[in-house]
Structure formats: structure tokens, C-alpha cells
Design a protein around this motif. Structure first.
Motif, PDB file in Angstrom:
ATOM      1  N   THR A  59       1.208  -1.032   0.479  1.00  0.00           N
ATOM      2  CA  THR A  59       0.166  -0.084   0.337  1.00  0.00           C
ATOM      3  C   THR A  59       0.845   1.615  -0.348  1.00  0.00           C
ATOM      4  O   THR A  59       1.878   0.905   0.151  1.00  0.00           O
ATOM      5  N   GLU A  60      -0.117   2.319  -0.684  1.00  0.00           N
ATOM      6  CA  GLU A  60       0.909   3.741  -0.609  1.00  0.00           C
ATOM      7  C   GLU A  60       1.659   4.367   0.763  1.00  0.00           C
ATOM      8  O   GLU A  60       2.827   4.458   1.369  1.00  0.00           O
ATOM      9  N   PRO A  61       0.855   3.859   1.714  1.00  0.00           N
ATOM     10  CA  PRO A  61       1.957   4.112   3.593  1.00  0.00           C
ATOM     11  C   PRO A  61       3.284   3.234   3.847  1.00  0.00           C
ATOM     12  O   PRO A  61       4.036   3.699   3.666  1.00  0.00           O
ATOM     13  N   HIS A 121       9.409  10.185  18.260  1.00  0.00           N
ATOM     14  CA  HIS A 121       9.867  10.838  16.898  1.00  0.00           C
ATOM     15  C   HIS A 121       8.631  10.557  16.261  1.00  0.00           C
ATOM     16  O   HIS A 121       7.284  10.501  16.247  1.00  0.00           O
ATOM     17  N   GLY A 122       8.835  11.980  14.784  1.00  0.00           N
ATOM     18  CA  GLY A 122       7.904  11.810  13.778  1.00  0.00           C
ATOM     19  C   GLY A 122       7.483  11.873  12.678  1.00  0.00           C
ATOM     20  O   GLY A 122       8.401   9.955  13.037  1.00  0.00           O
ATOM     21  N   GLY A 123       6.694  11.407  11.605  1.00  0.00           N
ATOM     22  CA  GLY A 123       6.452  10.261  10.642  1.00  0.00           C
ATOM     23  C   GLY A 123       5.412  10.441  10.067  1.00  0.00           C
ATOM     24  O   GLY A 123       4.739   9.452   9.144  1.00  0.00           O
ATOM     25  N   GLY A 124       4.086  11.448  10.724  1.00  0.00           N
ATOM     26  CA  GLY A 124       3.317  11.426  10.305  1.00  0.00           C
ATOM     27  C   GLY A 124       2.206  10.051  11.145  1.00  0.00           C
ATOM     28  O   GLY A 124       1.383  10.016  10.424  1.00  0.00           O
ATOM     29  N   TRP A 125       2.678  10.054  11.976  1.00  0.00           N
ATOM     30  CA  TRP A 125       2.110   8.437  12.665  1.00  0.00           C
ATOM     31  C   TRP A 125       1.876   6.895  12.244  1.00  0.00           C
ATOM     32  O   TRP A 125       1.611   5.963  11.904  1.00  0.00           O
ATOM     33  N   VAL A 126       2.695   7.057  10.625  1.00  0.00           N
ATOM     34  CA  VAL A 126       2.833   6.217   9.702  1.00  0.00           C
ATOM     35  C   VAL A 126       3.711   5.733   9.487  1.00  0.00           C
ATOM     36  O   VAL A 126       4.859   4.786   9.649  1.00  0.00           O
ATOM     37  N   MET A 127       4.587   6.664   8.847  1.00  0.00           N
ATOM     38  CA  MET A 127       6.708   6.481   8.890  1.00  0.00           C
ATOM     39  C   MET A 127       7.694   6.360  10.544  1.00  0.00           C
ATOM     40  O   MET A 127       7.310   6.983  11.108  1.00  0.00           O
ATOM     41  N   LEU A 128       8.680   6.517   9.894  1.00  0.00           N
ATOM     42  CA  LEU A 128       9.881   6.846  10.476  1.00  0.00           C
ATOM     43  C   LEU A 128      10.315   5.814  11.782  1.00  0.00           C
ATOM     44  O   LEU A 128       9.029   5.188  12.320  1.00  0.00           O
TER      45      LEU A 128
END
Length: 400
Positions: A59-61, A121-128
Motif C-alpha cells: 500500500t502507499e503508506p 519520533h515524527g513521521g505522521g504516525w505512519v513512518m519513521l
């Protein structure tokens, strides 16, 4: 063969020229680095993720996460591990939540208790992850002589709200209750995070302020935090929503992945049609926009929302801390807020700092006229980011 090689070379050159030719605002710090590094990386990641999903590869995320992790990991390998010298780094679990604990060796040998800092950490709750932020959190531990706990909370959209929030609360409570095991003074523990991590830090601080059986957090330090999802037409969204570091399109997607993993309502959110007239004339609109003065107070349970899964969550301070009422802001610990001019989230932080100040909370607000979203992670590469890091550290030294 020579002709094919020449065609491939031309195609690659054209693609690189396209990626590198990014619109760079005149006032932005170090525009060449911004355009050639940040712009190229973020545009590449976004396009590769969408192409992958179209071809049936994840998927995209998931693809965004995979590509970003790969890029960052390559950078970390090139960087080496010398930045960890003088630290004991341990991957462990705090009440079922994965964390990485950084303990300065010198602090452990001193015999006296040290301050502590939880970092999200940051990452839009999706990455990092804790890995992508490893140089930053290690730097904080070394420079502060503090025990830093980096929280590896569950990510969306596999785990929508409140998973990341719940993990953040659980890890924070565990550290507050077990500080002595890490030679930490439980009365000198702060909380911090960048972007989505700033959102989590602010949300945790709001909730734990009401806990009577826990030590109080000493401070919260929010780095360009994402704090509201009711207005995507604030001035920075309008003026800087095209920037590749964090576009309006990307931020709306991130909020939706965190909320309900349903991007079919993306255009509705982008047009601010996900709230309705009630909210646009209520105190919640005033929380986001200081120009909204004639408001009609409403109760959350009386709001009529469009038919969107979990939509009422956008008024939940655990999801969007800027939606907290003034009564909930009173009594919060001293707060540091960092904002950047070239950032769609600029006014989230500006308004939160302003509202906290009005309710009597001691606030230190650092705004960088030439900064852009995510620049603090490049504190070793960007001069302005290095200055921002020093100012951030100075605040923490004084307030932990």
C-alpha cells in the motif's frame, strides 16, 4: 548497445532534473541543500510509493515507510556509530511498548540522579522509527547528560488512533513509575517530540496532568507539532501547502491514515467540508484561528458530523491537542514550542503557544523565519538547524 545506453542516460538525467528542479521559497534557509536533498527525496518517496501501490506492491503508506527506512538506514551506515560513544543504548519494553533507552555513561558513574526525557519520533504516525531518529535522540542524551527514552509506538494505518497515543501514555507512565531503575530523578522528567511526535507529546501531557498518583512532568517540548485537523486552509496551508517537505496533500493523507485509514474522504477534508457550519462558528474554530472572535460555544456531543468513520475524533484532544478547552490547558507544565515559517503546521504550534500563554502556562516559543518542516533532524548539516538544536538544548538544560 551504445544507443540504448545513451537513451537510458538521457532518461535518468531528465528525471533527476525534474526531481531537483523544485520550487524553493526565496527566504528559505540554504536553498540549494533544501532543493537538491529534501525536495528530491520527498518527491521521489511519494511517487515511488504511489507507483508501487498501483503495481500491486504494498500500500502507499507501507511503501512510503519502506522507502524512507531504506534511505535513512543507508545514511546511518555511512554516518557510522561514533555519535553513540559515551552512551549505553538498550532496546527494551516499557509496559509492552518498544523503547530505546539512552544512558550517558558519565551520568551513571557520577552517583547522583540525572534528568530524564521521553521522546516521540515524527513521521505522521505512519513512518519513521527510533532507528531513523537515533542520531537525534543520542545527541540529546549526550548533550543533556540525561536518560532519554525513545518510544517506538505502533504505526498507522495498521494501527489507527488511539494505538499510538495509548502506547505513548503507557511508556510514559512506566518511566515515571520506574525512574529510579535508570538513576533518574522522577521529579525532573520531561517529554518531547517532533511533528506527529509533538502531537503525541502534547496529548500525553494533557492526559497525565489529570493523574494524581504520578509524578508531574517537568516540561513539554514540542517541535513543529501537528495539533489540529479541523482547518486545512490556514495561511501556511494556503501559502506553503505545495512544498515537498510536507505538502497539504500529504498532511491530509497522514491525518486520515491515523484517523480511519479511509482516503476516500481526502478531497472532503482538503476543502474543509468534514466539519460543518457548527464547528466553523464554534469555539473550536477560534482555537485554530485568532481572527474568529464571534463564536457560539457548542458541546462535542451535540455536533452534527458528516457520515465519516470516527469523524468526531477530530475534536478529541488526545487526537488533536489544540482542541483542548482552556480549562484543560491550565496547570500544564512549562512548555517549549518550535515552529518554522515554511511549514503547513506553523499555525498549529503558534496557536497552541498563544493559548497556553493566555491560560497562565509559562511558554518559550522559538520561531524560525527561514526554517522548514523536518529540518531539526539535519542539525549536523544545516546551519540554521544547528542553531535551532542549540536553542532547544538550552531550553531543556534550564527546564529539566
Amino acid at each position: 548497445m551504445a544507443v540504448k545506453a545513451a537513451l537510458v542516460f538521457v532518461a535518468v538525467a531528465v528525471l533527476l532534473a525534474y526531481y531537483c528542479d523544485q520550487p524553493v521559497p526565496e527566504g528559505i534557509a540554504e536553498p540549494r541543500l533544501y532543493a537538491k536533498v529534501q525536495g528530491m527525496v520527498f518527491r521521489t518517496v511519494q511517487n515511488l510509493a504511489k507507483i508501487g501501490e498501483y503495481l500491486g506492491v504494498g500500500t502507499e503508506p507501507q511503501n512510503i515507510r519502506s522507502v524512507m527506512e531504506t534511505i535513512v538506514n543507508v545514511g546511518l551506515k555511512l554516518k557510522g556509530s561514533s555519535y553513540r560513544e559515551g552512551l549505553k543504548c538498550t532496546d527494551t519494553m516499557f509496559d509492552g511498548v518498544k523503547v530505546r533507552v539512552y544512558e550517558p555513561v558519565s551520568a551513571a558513574q557520577s552517583g547522583s540522579k540525572v534528568p530524564g526525557l521521553l521522546y516521540f519520533h515524527g513521521g505522521g504516525w505512519v513512518m519513521l522509527s527510533v532507528d531513523t531518529h537515533d542520531p537525534l535522540t543520542a545527541h540529546l542524551a549526550k548533550q543533556l547528560g540525561a536518560v532519554v527514552v525513545s518510544v517506538d509506538y505502533r504505526l498507522a494505518p495498521e494501527h489507527v488512533f488511539p494505538a499510538a497515543f495509548d502506547d505513548s501514555v503507557a511508556a510514559t507512565k512506566f518511566f515515571l513509575q520506574n525512574a529510579e531503575k535508570y538513576n533518574v530523578d522522577r521529579t525532573r522528567i520531561g517529554i518531547s517530540g517532533d511533528s506527529a511526535g509533538g502531537n503525541l507529546a502534547a496529548a500525553v501531557t494533557l492526559v497525565l496532568a489529570k493523574e494524581k498518583d504520578l509524578p508531574k512532568l517537568k516540561t513539554q517540548a514540542l517541535i513543529y507539532p501537528a495539533l489540529q485537523a479541523i482547518n486545512f486552509n490556514t495561511p501556511p496551508y494556503i501559502n506553503h501547502g505545495h512544498l515537498n517537505t510536507l505538502s497539504k496533500d500529504r498532511m491530509v493523507s497522514l491525518w486520515l491514515w491515523y484517523l480511519n485509514n479511509d482516503l476516500s474522504f481526502k478531497k472532503v477534508f482538503e476543502a474543509n467540508n468534514h466539519t460543518g457550519v457548527q464547528i466553523k462558528k464554534s469555539q473550536y474554530a477560534g482555537y485554530v484561528d485568532p481572527e474568529v472572535v464571534d463564536v457560539t460555544p457548542i458541546k462535542k456531543e451535540n455536533v452534527k458530523f458528516p457520515e465519516i468513520t470516527n469523524i468526531s475524533t477530530i475534536l478529541d484532544p488526545r487526537f488533536a491537542p489544540l482542541m483542548a478547552d482552556d480549562a484543560d490547558l491550565k496547570g500544564l507544565p512549562p512548555t517549549y514550542v518550535m515552529t518554522c515559517e515554511y511549514d503547513v503546521l506553523r499555525d498549529d504550534g503558534v496557536m497552541y503557544a498563544r493559548r497556553l500563554g493566555k491560560t497562565g502556562v509559562k511558554v518559550n516559543h522559538d520561531h524560525y523565519e527561514h526554517g522548514f518542516h523536518g529540518f531539526l533532524n539535519s542539525f549536523d548539516d544545516y546551519e540554521l538547524a544547528g542553531i535551532a538544536m542549540q536553542n532547544y538544548l538550552t531550553y531543556l538544560r534550564k527546564n529539566l
